[in-house]
Design a protein around this motif. Structure first.
Motif, PDB file in Angstrom:
ATOM      1  N   PHE A 171       0.637  -1.141  -0.118  1.00 39.79           N
ATOM      2  CA  PHE A 171       0.086   0.016  -0.067  1.00 39.79           C
ATOM      3  C   PHE A 171       1.007   1.116  -0.027  1.00 39.79           C
ATOM      4  CE2 PHE A 171      -1.990   3.338   2.672  1.00 39.79           C
ATOM      5  CZ  PHE A 171      -3.272   3.574   2.090  1.00 39.79           C
ATOM      6  N   THR A 172       1.783   1.172   0.710  1.00 40.78           N
ATOM      7  CA  THR A 172       2.767   2.420   0.969  1.00 40.78           C
ATOM      8  C   THR A 172       3.737   2.668  -0.229  1.00 40.78           C
ATOM      9  OG1 THR A 172       2.845   1.836   3.342  1.00 40.78           O
ATOM     10  CG2 THR A 172       4.705   3.287   2.448  1.00 40.78           C
ATOM     11  N   LYS A 173       3.553   3.906  -0.929  1.00 42.37           N
ATOM     12  CA  LYS A 173       4.142   4.355  -2.152  1.00 42.37           C
ATOM     13  C   LYS A 173       4.711   5.815  -1.893  1.00 42.37           C
ATOM     14  CE  LYS A 173       2.498   0.428  -4.099  1.00 42.37           C
ATOM     15  NZ  LYS A 173       3.379  -0.795  -4.742  1.00 42.37           N
ATOM     16  N   VAL A 174       5.471   6.264  -2.919  1.00 45.91           N
ATOM     17  CA  VAL A 174       5.723   7.651  -3.219  1.00 45.91           C
ATOM     18  C   VAL A 174       4.311   8.061  -3.081  1.00 45.91           C
ATOM     19  CG1 VAL A 174       6.773   9.331  -4.296  1.00 45.91           C
ATOM     20  CG2 VAL A 174       7.816   7.020  -4.094  1.00 45.91           C
ATOM     21  N   GLY A 175       4.357   9.318  -2.208  1.00 49.70           N
ATOM     22  CA  GLY A 175       2.953   9.960  -2.204  1.00 49.70           C
ATOM     23  C   GLY A 175       1.995   9.805  -1.125  1.00 49.70           C
TER      24      GLY A 175
ATOM     25  N   LEU B 192      -0.488   9.591   7.808  1.00 50.36           N
ATOM     26  CA  LEU B 192      -2.099   9.604   8.203  1.00 50.36           C
ATOM     27  C   LEU B 192      -2.965   8.379   7.599  1.00 50.36           C
ATOM     28  CD1 LEU B 192      -2.626  13.411   9.108  1.00 50.36           C
ATOM     29  CD2 LEU B 192      -1.845  11.481  10.847  1.00 50.36           C
ATOM     30  N   GLU B 193      -2.722   8.531   6.248  1.00 48.09           N
ATOM     31  CA  GLU B 193      -3.195   7.534   5.467  1.00 48.09           C
ATOM     32  C   GLU B 193      -2.908   5.993   5.965  1.00 48.09           C
ATOM     33  OE1 GLU B 193      -4.286   8.769   1.017  1.00 48.09           O
ATOM     34  OE2 GLU B 193      -1.949   8.865   1.571  1.00 48.09           O
ATOM     35  N   ILE B 194      -1.595   5.635   6.245  1.00 47.93           N
ATOM     36  CA  ILE B 194      -1.152   4.389   6.814  1.00 47.93           C
ATOM     37  C   ILE B 194      -1.900   4.257   8.208  1.00 47.93           C
ATOM     38  CG2 ILE B 194       0.745   3.367   7.742  1.00 47.93           C
ATOM     39  CD1 ILE B 194       2.668   4.825   5.585  1.00 47.93           C
ATOM     40  N   ASP B 195      -1.954   5.134   9.039  1.00 45.88           N
ATOM     41  CA  ASP B 195      -2.613   5.146  10.173  1.00 45.88           C
ATOM     42  C   ASP B 195      -4.137   4.671  10.103  1.00 45.88           C
ATOM     43  OD1 ASP B 195      -2.254   5.270  13.166  1.00 45.88           O
ATOM     44  OD2 ASP B 195      -3.738   7.159  12.962  1.00 45.88           O
ATOM     45  N   GLU B 196      -4.777   5.336   9.151  1.00 41.38           N
ATOM     46  CA  GLU B 196      -6.221   5.099   9.115  1.00 41.38           C
ATOM     47  C   GLU B 196      -6.381   3.496   8.339  1.00 41.38           C
ATOM     48  OE1 GLU B 196     -10.085   5.288   8.949  1.00 41.38           O
ATOM     49  OE2 GLU B 196      -8.526   6.431   9.978  1.00 41.38           O
ATOM     50  N   PHE B 197      -5.588   3.315   7.583  1.00 40.27           N
ATOM     51  CA  PHE B 197      -5.303   1.894   6.781  1.00 40.27           C
ATOM     52  C   PHE B 197      -5.509   1.041   8.283  1.00 40.27           C
ATOM     53  CE2 PHE B 197      -3.642  -2.117   5.576  1.00 40.27           C
ATOM     54  CZ  PHE B 197      -3.846  -2.293   4.262  1.00 40.27           C
ATOM     55  N   VAL B 198      -4.603   1.049   9.000  1.00 43.80           N
ATOM     56  CA  VAL B 198      -4.759   0.094  10.235  1.00 43.80           C
ATOM     57  C   VAL B 198      -5.868   0.174  11.206  1.00 43.80           C
ATOM     58  CG1 VAL B 198      -3.478  -0.459  12.509  1.00 43.80           C
ATOM     59  CG2 VAL B 198      -2.130   0.190  10.443  1.00 43.80           C
ATOM     60  N   HIS B 199      -6.141   1.700  11.337  1.00 44.68           N
ATOM     61  CA  HIS B 199      -7.500   1.993  12.123  1.00 44.68           C
ATOM     62  C   HIS B 199      -8.603   0.946  11.437  1.00 44.68           C
ATOM     63  CE1 HIS B 199     -10.699   4.739  13.278  1.00 44.68           C
ATOM     64  NE2 HIS B 199     -10.823   3.687  14.089  1.00 44.68           N
ATOM     65  N   LYS B 200      -8.674   1.078  10.047  1.00 43.03           N
ATOM     66  CA  LYS B 200      -9.920   0.435   9.534  1.00 43.03           C
ATOM     67  C   LYS B 200      -9.904  -1.154   9.555  1.00 43.03           C
ATOM     68  CE  LYS B 200     -11.018   3.902   6.208  1.00 43.03           C
ATOM     69  NZ  LYS B 200     -10.961   4.320   4.565  1.00 43.03           N
ATOM     70  N   ARG B 201      -8.614  -1.725   9.322  1.00 47.58           N
ATOM     71  CA  ARG B 201      -8.450  -3.203   9.827  1.00 47.58           C
ATOM     72  C   ARG B 201      -8.796  -3.480  11.074  1.00 47.58           C
ATOM     73  NH1 ARG B 201      -5.286  -5.261   5.365  1.00 47.58           N
ATOM     74  NH2 ARG B 201      -5.048  -7.408   6.739  1.00 47.58           N
ATOM     75  N   ILE B 202      -8.525  -2.678  12.028  1.00 46.73           N
ATOM     76  CA  ILE B 202      -8.713  -3.209  13.504  1.00 46.73           C
ATOM     77  C   ILE B 202     -10.279  -3.004  13.672  1.00 46.73           C
ATOM     78  CG2 ILE B 202      -8.430  -2.387  15.814  1.00 46.73           C
ATOM     79  CD1 ILE B 202      -5.872  -1.468  15.323  1.00 46.73           C
ATOM     80  N   VAL B 203     -10.964  -1.960  13.109  1.00 44.43           N
ATOM     81  CA  VAL B 203     -12.410  -1.883  13.391  1.00 44.43           C
ATOM     82  C   VAL B 203     -13.003  -3.230  12.799  1.00 44.43           C
ATOM     83  CG1 VAL B 203     -14.451  -0.355  12.857  1.00 44.43           C
ATOM     84  CG2 VAL B 203     -12.210   0.553  13.427  1.00 44.43           C
ATOM     85  N   ASP B 204     -12.517  -3.564  11.644  1.00 41.38           N
ATOM     86  CA  ASP B 204     -13.162  -4.611  11.164  1.00 41.38           C
ATOM     87  C   ASP B 204     -13.040  -6.045  11.225  1.00 41.38           C
ATOM     88  OD1 ASP B 204     -14.256  -2.859   8.989  1.00 41.38           O
ATOM     89  OD2 ASP B 204     -12.705  -3.070   7.678  1.00 41.38           O
ATOM     90  N   ARG B 205     -11.852  -6.106  12.455  1.00 43.10           N
ATOM     91  CA  ARG B 205     -11.651  -7.437  12.948  1.00 43.10           C
ATOM     92  C   ARG B 205     -12.140  -7.428  14.326  1.00 43.10           C
ATOM     93  NH1 ARG B 205      -7.724 -11.735  12.628  1.00 43.10           N
ATOM     94  NH2 ARG B 205      -8.047 -12.895  14.003  1.00 43.10           N
ATOM     95  N   LYS B 206     -13.173  -8.503  14.473  1.00 46.45           N
ATOM     96  CA  LYS B 206     -14.045  -8.735  15.616  1.00 46.45           C
ATOM     97  C   LYS B 206     -12.768  -9.062  16.764  1.00 46.45           C
ATOM     98  CE  LYS B 206     -17.372 -11.524  17.835  1.00 46.45           C
ATOM     99  NZ  LYS B 206     -18.737 -12.452  17.692  1.00 46.45           N
ATOM    100  N   GLY B 207     -12.907  -8.531  17.786  1.00 49.70           N
ATOM    101  CA  GLY B 207     -12.000  -8.875  19.139  1.00 49.70           C
ATOM    102  C   GLY B 207     -10.611  -8.150  19.115  1.00 49.70           C
ATOM    103  N   ALA B 208     -10.440  -7.313  18.006  1.00 53.03           N
ATOM    104  CA  ALA B 208      -9.080  -6.642  17.906  1.00 53.03           C
ATOM    105  C   ALA B 208      -9.231  -5.274  18.294  1.00 53.03           C
ATOM    106  CB  ALA B 208      -8.767  -6.550  16.337  1.00 53.03           C
ATOM    107  N   THR B 209      -8.158  -4.834  19.234  1.00 52.16           N
ATOM    108  CA  THR B 209      -8.003  -3.433  19.770  1.00 52.16           C
ATOM    109  C   THR B 209      -6.575  -2.930  19.566  1.00 52.16           C
ATOM    110  OG1 THR B 209      -7.550  -4.391  21.953  1.00 52.16           O
ATOM    111  CG2 THR B 209      -9.795  -3.801  21.348  1.00 52.16           C
ATOM    112  N   SER B 210      -6.394  -1.723  19.401  1.00 50.82           N
ATOM    113  CA  SER B 210      -4.804  -1.308  19.345  1.00 50.82           C
ATOM    114  C   SER B 210      -4.189  -1.204  20.775  1.00 50.82           C
ATOM    115  CB  SER B 210      -5.074   0.328  18.760  1.00 50.82           C
ATOM    116  OG  SER B 210      -3.590   0.943  18.835  1.00 50.82           O
ATOM    117  N   CYS B 211      -2.990  -1.597  20.422  1.00 53.62           N
ATOM    118  CA  CYS B 211      -2.112  -1.474  21.670  1.00 53.62           C
ATOM    119  C   CYS B 211      -1.669  -0.212  21.903  1.00 53.62           C
ATOM    120  CB  CYS B 211      -1.084  -2.638  21.863  1.00 53.62           C
ATOM    121  SG  CYS B 211      -1.590  -4.311  21.797  1.00 53.62           S
ATOM    122  N   TYR B 212      -1.732   0.797  20.842  1.00 51.53           N
ATOM    123  CA  TYR B 212      -1.009   2.096  20.988  1.00 51.53           C
ATOM    124  C   TYR B 212      -1.804   3.171  21.351  1.00 51.53           C
ATOM    125  CZ  TYR B 212       2.653  -0.115  18.071  1.00 51.53           C
ATOM    126  OH  TYR B 212       3.826  -0.756  17.672  1.00 51.53           O
TER     127      TYR B 212
END
Length: 258
Positions: free
Chosen positions: A30-34, A38-58
């Motif tokens: 996913f990570t390219k020039v440009g 914050l897009e990377i951060d949101e990518f992770v946020h969405k994956r966590i939200v979509d995964r039942k039982g998942a929470t951020s450690c950060y």
């Protein structure tokens, strides 16, 4: 206190490890020039939200080595930043070296892993060499994580790889125990004395995380965000990490990326 996991508990940790490893694998594509941090951060946020039982450690994590609670889902360290990088409004440029460090709790168990890579086509061979060093040190450290060995065998093996490459070693931050929490005992420094320290036993789960800077072992905390650790001389850094379990049959990587 060092806690040993049962074989059943190690099995229960595997979904968290695979989840973290899979996200890092996908982020490398996913990570390219440009791409904005914050897009990377949101990518992770969405994956966590979509995964039942998942929470951020950060998110809301507030240890004594940071300034206030961390407010993001992943650490993004760019160029002279090597650890605890706070995502901000920055579009990656051709040739940037980025380290992504991710820890997520799934159903009560944590997986923790990190990768480094260069974006774009302008890839400095010295950056690639530095990254390769961290990857080889990680691989060697995992190979040394055999039951009956000592914690110092892991640390000294990691340090030996760095010395072979000619990179200085900082001992302020390193690997750590992993379980129901992200950072537990024991501390796993990136250098040490072979045949010394805690005896490795089946059931020990740790993160091994070699990180090195090109020309210094001195770091400072960026006063702008109170978290990001950067090299004192502006040289670039790289970071590789896996969570592993020590079993009767040897080390098992929990944060697999395939």
């Amino acid at each position: 206190m060092i806690e040993l996991k049962t074989p059943q508990e190690i099995e229960a940790m595997k979904p968290a490890g695979r989840f973290v490893g899979g996200i890092l694998r996908d982020l490398k594509e996913f990570t390219k020039v440009g791409t904005n941090l914050l897009e990377i951060d949101e990518f992770v946020h969405k994956r966590i939200v979509d995964r039942k039982g998942a929470t951020s450690c950060y998110v809301d994590y507030a240890p004594d080595f940071g300034t206030g609670p961390f407010a993001h889902y992943i650490c993004t360290s760019v160029n002279d930043a090597v650890l605890h990088g706070v995502p901000y409004d920055y579009n990656l440029k051709d040739g940037d070296l980025i380290s992504l460090d991710l820890a997520i709790n799934v159903d009560g168990w944590v997986g923790d892993s990190a990768i480094s890579f260069v974006v774009g086509k302008d890839q400095d061979p010295e950056d690639l060499r530095l990254i390769k060093c961290t990857e080889e040190a990680l691989e060697a450290g995992i190979a040394a994580a055999q039951p009956g060995n000592r914690l110092g065998d892991i640390s000294s093996t990691v340090g030996d790889v760095a010395r072979e490459y000619g990179y200085p070693i900082n001992l302020d931050f390193g690997g750590h125990g992993v379980g129901h929490i992200m950072h537990g005992d024991p501390h796993v420094p990136n250098d040490g004395r072979a045949h010394h320290g805690y005896k490795l036993r089946p059931g020990l789960v740790i993160a091994i995380e070699p990180w090195f800077l090109k020309t210094t072992d001195e770091i400072y905390q960026d006063p702008k965000d109170g978290w990001t650790l950067k090299s004192e001389d502006g040289s670039r850094g790289a970071h590789s990490e896996h969570t592993i379990a020590i079993t009767e049959d040897g080390p098992v990587i929990l944060t697999v990326r395939d």
